[in-house]
Design an enzyme around this catalytic site. Structure first.
Site, PDB file in Angstrom:
ATOM      1  N   THR A   1      50.954  85.691   4.850  1.00 47.39           N
ATOM      2  CA  THR A   1      52.147  86.724   5.077  1.00 47.39           C
ATOM      3  C   THR A   1      53.371  86.151   5.274  1.00 47.39           C
ATOM      4  O   THR A   1      54.530  86.920   4.470  1.00 47.39           O
ATOM      5  CB  THR A   1      51.834  87.023   6.964  1.00 47.39           C
ATOM      6  OG1 THR A   1      50.520  87.857   7.379  1.00 47.39           O
ATOM      7  CG2 THR A   1      52.882  87.587   7.229  1.00 47.39           C
TER       8      THR A   1
ATOM      9  N   ASN B   1      42.966  95.268  -0.390  1.00 46.46           N
ATOM     10  CA  ASN B   1      42.725  93.632   0.740  1.00 46.46           C
ATOM     11  C   ASN B   1      41.472  95.213   1.407  1.00 46.46           C
ATOM     12  O   ASN B   1      40.425  95.135   1.925  1.00 46.46           O
ATOM     13  CB  ASN B   1      43.167  94.041   1.410  1.00 46.46           C
ATOM     14  CG  ASN B   1      44.065  94.533   2.109  1.00 46.46           C
ATOM     15  OD1 ASN B   1      45.037  94.969   1.279  1.00 46.46           O
ATOM     16  ND2 ASN B   1      44.419  94.368   2.917  1.00 46.46           N
TER      17      ASN B   1
ATOM     18  N   GLN C   1      43.976  88.435  -1.916  1.00 45.43           N
ATOM     19  CA  GLN C   1      42.790  88.508  -1.827  1.00 45.43           C
ATOM     20  C   GLN C   1      41.905  88.370  -3.553  1.00 45.43           C
ATOM     21  O   GLN C   1      41.199  88.531  -3.668  1.00 45.43           O
ATOM     22  CB  GLN C   1      42.307  90.113  -1.775  1.00 45.43           C
ATOM     23  CG  GLN C   1      43.109  90.689  -0.776  1.00 45.43           C
ATOM     24  CD  GLN C   1      41.653  90.073   0.372  1.00 45.43           C
ATOM     25  OE1 GLN C   1      40.767  89.536  -0.044  1.00 45.43           O
ATOM     26  NE2 GLN C   1      41.962  90.394   1.855  1.00 45.43           N
TER      27      GLN C   1
ATOM     28  N   HIS D   1      43.381  80.849   3.200  1.00 48.52           N
ATOM     29  CA  HIS D   1      41.829  80.774   4.064  1.00 48.52           C
ATOM     30  C   HIS D   1      41.187  82.413   2.983  1.00 48.52           C
ATOM     31  O   HIS D   1      40.126  82.495   3.364  1.00 48.52           O
ATOM     32  CB  HIS D   1      42.063  81.735   5.415  1.00 48.52           C
ATOM     33  CG  HIS D   1      43.132  82.542   5.388  1.00 48.52           C
ATOM     34  ND1 HIS D   1      41.783  83.755   6.451  1.00 48.52           N
ATOM     35  CD2 HIS D   1      44.323  82.844   5.736  1.00 48.52           C
ATOM     36  CE1 HIS D   1      43.398  84.992   6.629  1.00 48.52           C
ATOM     37  NE2 HIS D   1      44.008  84.338   6.285  1.00 48.52           N
TER      38      HIS D   1
ATOM     39  N   THR E   1      58.212  70.152   8.166  1.00 58.68           N
ATOM     40  CA  THR E   1      57.569  69.302   7.315  1.00 58.68           C
ATOM     41  C   THR E   1      55.967  69.913   7.224  1.00 58.68           C
ATOM     42  O   THR E   1      55.487  70.691   7.348  1.00 58.68           O
ATOM     43  CB  THR E   1      57.058  68.197   8.767  1.00 58.68           C
ATOM     44  OG1 THR E   1      58.174  67.609   8.948  1.00 58.68           O
ATOM     45  CG2 THR E   1      56.078  67.140   8.170  1.00 58.68           C
TER      46      THR E   1
ATOM     47  N   CYS F   1      43.635  93.880  10.137  1.00 61.09           N
ATOM     48  CA  CYS F   1      44.688  93.791  11.213  1.00 61.09           C
ATOM     49  C   CYS F   1      44.883  94.971  11.927  1.00 61.09           C
ATOM     50  O   CYS F   1      45.575  95.349  12.574  1.00 61.09           O
ATOM     51  CB  CYS F   1      45.637  93.722  10.548  1.00 61.09           C
ATOM     52  SG  CYS F   1      45.297  93.435   8.354  1.00 61.09           S
TER      53      CYS F   1
HETATM   54  N1  PLP Z   1      48.237  90.515   1.520  1.00 62.29           N
HETATM   55  C1  PLP Z   1      47.249  90.567   1.348  1.00 62.29           C
HETATM   56  C2  PLP Z   1      46.657  91.855   0.444  1.00 62.29           C
HETATM   57  C3  PLP Z   1      46.461  90.963   2.581  1.00 62.29           C
HETATM   58  O1  PLP Z   1      44.886  90.310   2.634  1.00 62.29           O
HETATM   59  C4  PLP Z   1      46.351  89.775   3.766  1.00 62.29           C
HETATM   60  C5  PLP Z   1      45.870  89.256   5.061  1.00 62.29           C
HETATM   61  O2  PLP Z   1      44.226  90.005   5.697  1.00 62.29           O
HETATM   62  C6  PLP Z   1      48.063  88.737   3.449  1.00 62.29           C
HETATM   63  C7  PLP Z   1      48.695  89.496   2.687  1.00 62.29           C
HETATM   64  C8  PLP Z   1      48.371  87.873   4.931  1.00 62.29           C
HETATM   65  O3  PLP Z   1      47.575  86.833   4.276  1.00 62.29           O
HETATM   66  P1  PLP Z   1      47.734  85.752   5.823  1.00 62.29           P
HETATM   67  O4  PLP Z   1      46.576  86.209   6.270  1.00 62.29           O
HETATM   68  O5  PLP Z   1      47.620  84.553   5.323  1.00 62.29           O
HETATM   69  O6  PLP Z   1      48.932  85.883   6.219  1.00 62.29           O
END
Ligand code: PLP
Length: 382
Positions: free
Chosen positions: A82, A159, A187, A209, A245, A332
């Site tokens: 994000t 995603n 992804q 992650h 940091t 989400c």
């Molecule tokens: N971009 C895509 C294509 C994602 O699938 C996601 C998370 O599902 C994100 C951005 C956001 O990543 P993060 O969970 O590391 O903030």
């Protein structure tokens, strides 16, 4: 690396939502531990105690860069996908004098909301609409781009449906008009081969992650010479571009997880392709009717399946009762019953869109897992 007792199953649970997040690689965890317990020094300090974390940051940056064909100084650590997406969009748009952004309607909300924020500040925003298989072709971009376009942002892999975009060609079309090209590769990194210099992208977002690294850490690739504004103001970390940091343990874990995934990429891909076929074979043999969404070129292990006249959310809950974790769309969005923006954008008929689930298999899923998922689906659908 597939440790015998380190699968995606915990007791009776089958975890098949790896596009939402993945289990931490045990090697990454081991590599992180010393930076939490012993070598916890602040990497920016000048004393000897900071030498080890400082070296770890340097080595992690080089390891990550090597995995995506970048130079170490082109990698900027962030708190995840994000943040990387926000930085790319806002950092590029704020830097330029001829701002107009092009993105696609099937991007993650981290991109869409960032673009909307720039639009509220007066930046013209143009959306690209995909083909029914989710692809954004260079022709679609060529029809929309003008000399005024500052930045084009199209995700590497979607995603929800897994479609992989022709990024090198899109990038070439953007560069012809003098625009920068960003790709949200959250992804894709660690799952399909990526060479940033060959694709010629200017900016690329990643998140640990999603590739068996820890949560809350990621990176933004910024091509040498590309100018964007700094994201966080404060200390001089990350060459003064992203203050704060450094999350040394997280960064070390991210580097180890990424290297492990990249080293085993071919093996993981064929394992996941086998699992996908097994699952679909069982559904086919049972005579279950479904549509698989996405293009021919898709993320390995990601199955977006639409069952006609079913309710995806009800399916998710019934699978949950059987100890199986899947998703109805992007994680989400999973609380909402509205048809996701991606399924709408590919023009999926409502009777199919409503009955859509995303099964995202990971490298630690087994044949037993997919048999379990397929049999649970049969119980729900027959
Ligand atoms: N971009 C895509 C294509 C994602 O699938 C996601 C998370 O599902 C994100 C951005 C956001 O990543 P993060 O969970 O590391 O903030």
């Amino acid at each position: 690396m597939r440790a015998a007792n380190y699968s995606n199953r915990c007791d009776a649970m089958i975890y098949a939502d790896n596009a939402a997040t993945t289990r931490l690689d045990p090697n990454a965890f081991e590599a992180m531990k010393p930076f939490l317990l012993e070598n916890y020094g602040n990497a920016s300090q000048a004393y000897a105690f900071s030498r080890v974390p400082k070296k770890a940051l340097r080595e992690s940056r080089a390891m990550i860069a090597a995995c995506i064909g970048a130079c170490a100084e082109e990698i900027y650590f962030t708190s995840g996908g994000t943040e990387s997406d926000n930085w790319a969009i806002k950092g590029a748009a704020q830097y330029t004098e001829k701002p107009a952004i092009i993105t696609s309607v099937i991007e993650h909300h981290a991109i869409l909301r960032s673009c909307e924020a720039m639009e509220r500040q007066g930046v013209p925003l143009i959306y690209l609409h995909p083909l029914p298989d989710g692809r954004i072709t260079p022709d679609i971009l060529a029809d929309a781009i003008t000399e005024n376009t500052t930045l084009v942002s199209v995700m590497l892999a979607n995603n929800e449906i897994g479609t992989i975009q022709p990024i090198a060609e899109l990038c070439e079309a953007a560069h012809k008009k003098g625009a920068l090209f960003h790709t949200d590769a959250v992804q894709a990194v660690g799952h399909i081969p990526i060479h940033v210099h060959e694709m010629d992208v200017d900016l690329l977002s990643a998140s640990a992650h999603k590739f068996n690294g820890p949560k809350g850490v990621g990176f933004l690739y910024v091509k040498k010479g590309v100018k964007i504004s700094p994201y966080m103001n404060g200390g001089a970390q990350e060459s003064g571009m992203r203050a704060g940091t450094e999350n040394v343990a997280g960064i070390v874990g991210m580097a180890v997880a990424l290297k492990n995934n990249c080293d085993a990429m071919k093996e993981n891909e064929s394992h996941l392709t086998r699992l996908e076929s097994k699952l679909l074979d069982i559904l086919d043999m049972a005579g279950i009717s479904y549509v698989r969404n996405g293009a021919v070129k898709k993320l390995p292990g990601l199955l977006s399946l639409s069952f006609p006249n079913e309710d995806g959310e009800a399916l998710l809950h019934r699978l949950d009762l059987a100890g199986i974790c899947v998703s109805t769309g992007a994680a989400c969005d999973s609380k909402s019953t509205v048809i996701s923006h991606v399924l709408k954008a590919i023009g999926l008929q409502e009777e199919y869109a409503k009955g859509t689930i995303r099964i995202s298999l990971g490298k630690w899923n087994t044949e037993e897992d997919v048999e379990g998922i397929a049999h649970a689906l049969k119980k729900c659908l027959l």
